[in-house]
Design a protein around this motif. Structure first.
Motif, PDB file in Angstrom:
ATOM      1  N   UNK A 215      88.258  -2.483 112.622  1.00 25.71           N
ATOM      2  CA  UNK A 215      88.137  -3.041 111.268  1.00 25.71           C
ATOM      3  C   UNK A 215      86.821  -3.783 111.055  1.00 25.71           C
ATOM      4  N   UNK A 216      85.867  -3.560 111.942  1.00 22.13           N
ATOM      5  CA  UNK A 216      84.606  -4.300 111.887  1.00 22.13           C
ATOM      6  C   UNK A 216      83.598  -3.722 110.912  1.00 22.13           C
ATOM      7  N   UNK A 217      83.772  -2.458 110.564  1.00 26.98           N
ATOM      8  CA  UNK A 217      82.776  -1.801 109.723  1.00 26.98           C
ATOM      9  C   UNK A 217      81.715  -1.061 110.517  1.00 26.98           C
ATOM     10  N   UNK A 218      81.716  -1.220 111.847  1.00 25.28           N
ATOM     11  CA  UNK A 218      80.776  -0.484 112.696  1.00 25.28           C
ATOM     12  C   UNK A 218      81.327   0.928 112.916  1.00 25.28           C
ATOM     13  N   UNK A 219      80.614   1.924 112.438  1.00 33.18           N
ATOM     14  CA  UNK A 219      81.097   3.305 112.491  1.00 33.18           C
ATOM     15  C   UNK A 219      81.332   3.745 113.933  1.00 33.18           C
ATOM     16  N   UNK A 220      82.492   4.337 114.164  1.00 32.33           N
ATOM     17  CA  UNK A 220      82.802   4.897 115.465  1.00 32.33           C
ATOM     18  C   UNK A 220      83.306   3.905 116.483  1.00 32.33           C
ATOM     19  N   UNK A 221      83.447   2.645 116.112  1.00 27.16           N
ATOM     20  CA  UNK A 221      83.913   1.636 117.058  1.00 27.16           C
ATOM     21  C   UNK A 221      85.413   1.410 116.903  1.00 27.16           C
ATOM     22  N   UNK A 222      86.133   1.528 118.011  1.00 29.12           N
ATOM     23  CA  UNK A 222      87.570   1.248 118.069  1.00 29.12           C
ATOM     24  C   UNK A 222      87.992   1.388 119.523  1.00 29.12           C
ATOM     25  N   UNK A 223      88.932   0.587 119.972  1.00 34.20           N
ATOM     26  CA  UNK A 223      89.374   0.730 121.365  1.00 34.20           C
ATOM     27  C   UNK A 223      90.138   2.033 121.555  1.00 34.20           C
ATOM     28  N   UNK A 224      89.837   2.725 122.658  1.00 36.04           N
ATOM     29  CA  UNK A 224      90.499   3.995 122.953  1.00 36.04           C
ATOM     30  C   UNK A 224      90.703   4.068 124.461  1.00 36.04           C
ATOM     31  N   UNK A 225      91.769   3.443 124.933  1.00 34.85           N
ATOM     32  CA  UNK A 225      92.033   3.416 126.363  1.00 34.85           C
ATOM     33  C   UNK A 225      92.381   4.801 126.891  1.00 34.85           C
ATOM     34  N   UNK A 226      93.125   5.562 126.110  1.00 36.06           N
ATOM     35  CA  UNK A 226      93.481   6.921 126.539  1.00 36.06           C
ATOM     36  C   UNK A 226      92.229   7.749 126.781  1.00 36.06           C
ATOM     37  N   UNK A 227      91.253   7.619 125.885  1.00 34.23           N
ATOM     38  CA  UNK A 227      90.006   8.356 126.048  1.00 34.23           C
ATOM     39  C   UNK A 227      89.226   7.903 127.268  1.00 34.23           C
ATOM     40  N   UNK A 228      89.255   6.588 127.520  1.00 36.09           N
ATOM     41  CA  UNK A 228      88.519   6.066 128.664  1.00 36.09           C
ATOM     42  C   UNK A 228      89.096   6.556 129.988  1.00 36.09           C
ATOM     43  N   UNK A 229      90.401   6.789 130.033  1.00 33.37           N
ATOM     44  CA  UNK A 229      91.067   7.151 131.291  1.00 33.37           C
ATOM     45  C   UNK A 229      91.361   8.641 131.416  1.00 33.37           C
TER      46      UNK A 229
END
Length: 375
Positions: free
Chosen positions: A267-281
């Motif tokens: 919700x920061x307004x920074x495009x493409x930013x969001x936590x994605x733990x599934x993607x990281x692992x």
């Protein structure tokens, strides 16, 4: 809105106890009211100044505004504790002695607040090295004794400047970790304002890794990720890398180091930013341990659900100063230290710096050296 309400209520209470009860003459009460209003505005200005102008120009205002609000808080807490004895004694006194009693109790509360704040200021500027050992069930015996220096919540900005960060870098280098994990809230300001200060991180001897905290999203997270990459700090954004002992030859034992964007990123307004733990692992070898860097401890439930061995977090400041820890616990599962959720270890560092008041009471700042042990 909630913060503004608290500030108004705090100053209203201080007016009744510090001004109305102590100063019998109307003109002096007006002067006292004006002083309290100005002090309240100094706190508001201190919060805003670093975002609007170059932080170094707001240093005096930041010190004044932030120290006042915590001094006012501790004064109010002391006066609240004294409310019952004050009420009992007032019944037995005539008006002139009631004023004398009010002045005595006000003086005692102010002395308590001044001593507490003074102690807190000295503590806040002296991060200490804290050593902890953590046994990871899947750790290769060849990695037994591997060390991670965890840094969080440095909050480089109006008050924490170049000498402070250089001292932190020196302490970390003296500890000789295998790697450095910077778990968010590194800055309170833009790259333009603070880049020349943060460049001190290029002096770290060990490989350094970074994940965003919520404050990076007030300060231009994309710009900071690019800047840190440029000075040799590896930014982990929902990804993982294999890491081993510092200086080990190719083919040596490694573990997975993963990092995710902060919980607030989406919700920061920074495009493409969001936590994605599934993607990281995704696609990892589950026979190898994984250490997760996530700014906020509350992410540990997701980490435990995905078999993370150790999560390293910050964000809480350990409460920073009493009794703020009780407020933090409304949103986070733990304030500081080592705990376990399922089979996942969670270490929450109290952080290196501070946000807002340069005060630490009951939550001394720390540089954490975590030593990993094989079973």
């Amino acid at each position: 809105m909630m913060a503004a309400t608290v500030v108004v209520l705090l100053h209203a209470y201080l007016y009744f106890r510090l001004v109305r009860d102590v100063l019998p003459e109307r003109r002096w009460r007006l002067v006292g009211l004006l002083v309290l209003v100005l002090l309240a505005f100094s706190t508001v200005a201190a919060v805003a100044v670093g975002r609007e102008i170059r932080p170094e120009l707001g240093i005096p205002l930041s010190w004044a505004g932030y120290l006042w609000i915590v001094f006012g808080l501790y004064t109010a807490l002391a006066l609240l504790v004294l409310e019952l004895p004050r009420a009992l004694l007032r019944r037995r006194l005539d008006p002139s002695r009631r004023t004398a009693l009010a002045r005595l109790l006000t003086g005692a509360a102010a002395l308590f607040a001044a001593g507490t704040v003074g102690f807190g200021v000295t503590q806040a500027r002296r991060p200490r090295l804290v050593r902890r050992e953590i046994t990871l069930d899947r750790l290769d015996p060849a990695l037994d004794g591997m060390t991670i220096a965890a840094l969080s919540d440095v909050h480089v900005g109006t008050i924490n400047r170049r000498p402070f960060l250089r001292d932190v870098v020196t302490q970390v280098n003296d500890a000789r970790p295998d790697l450095v994990a910077i778990v968010g809230d590194l800055v309170d300001g833009s790259v333009e304002q603070l880049g020349d200060i943060v460049e001190a991180l290029s002096g770290l001897d060990a490989p350094a890794f970074f994940v965003t905290g919520n404050h990076e999203y007030f300060s231009g997270a994309d710009d900071w990720c690019e800047f840190l990459t440029g000075i040799g700090v590896r930014v982990l954004r929902n990804e993982r890398v294999a890491v081993g002992r510092r200086g080990a030859p190719p083919g040596s034992a490694t573990l997975d180091l993963a990092g995710i964007d902060d919980r607030t990123a989406a919700r920061s307004g920074e495009a493409g930013h969001a936590p994605n733990l599934a993607g990281a692992l995704a696609g990892r070898d589950e026979s190898r341990p994984v250490v997760l860097l996530a700014h906020q401890p509350v992410m540990v439930d997701q980490a435990a659900g995905r078999g993370v061995d150790l999560q390293i977090s910050g964000h809480t400041h350990g409460g920073q100063f009493l009794p703020m820890g009780y407020v933090v616990l409304l949103d986070q599962p733990v304030l500081a230290g080592l705990t376990r959720v399922g089979r996942t270890w969670l270490y929450v560092t109290r952080g290196v710096g501070f946000w807002g008041p340069p005060v630490r009471v009951g939550a001394p700042p720390e540089i954490t050296l975590l030593t990993l042990r094989a079973p």
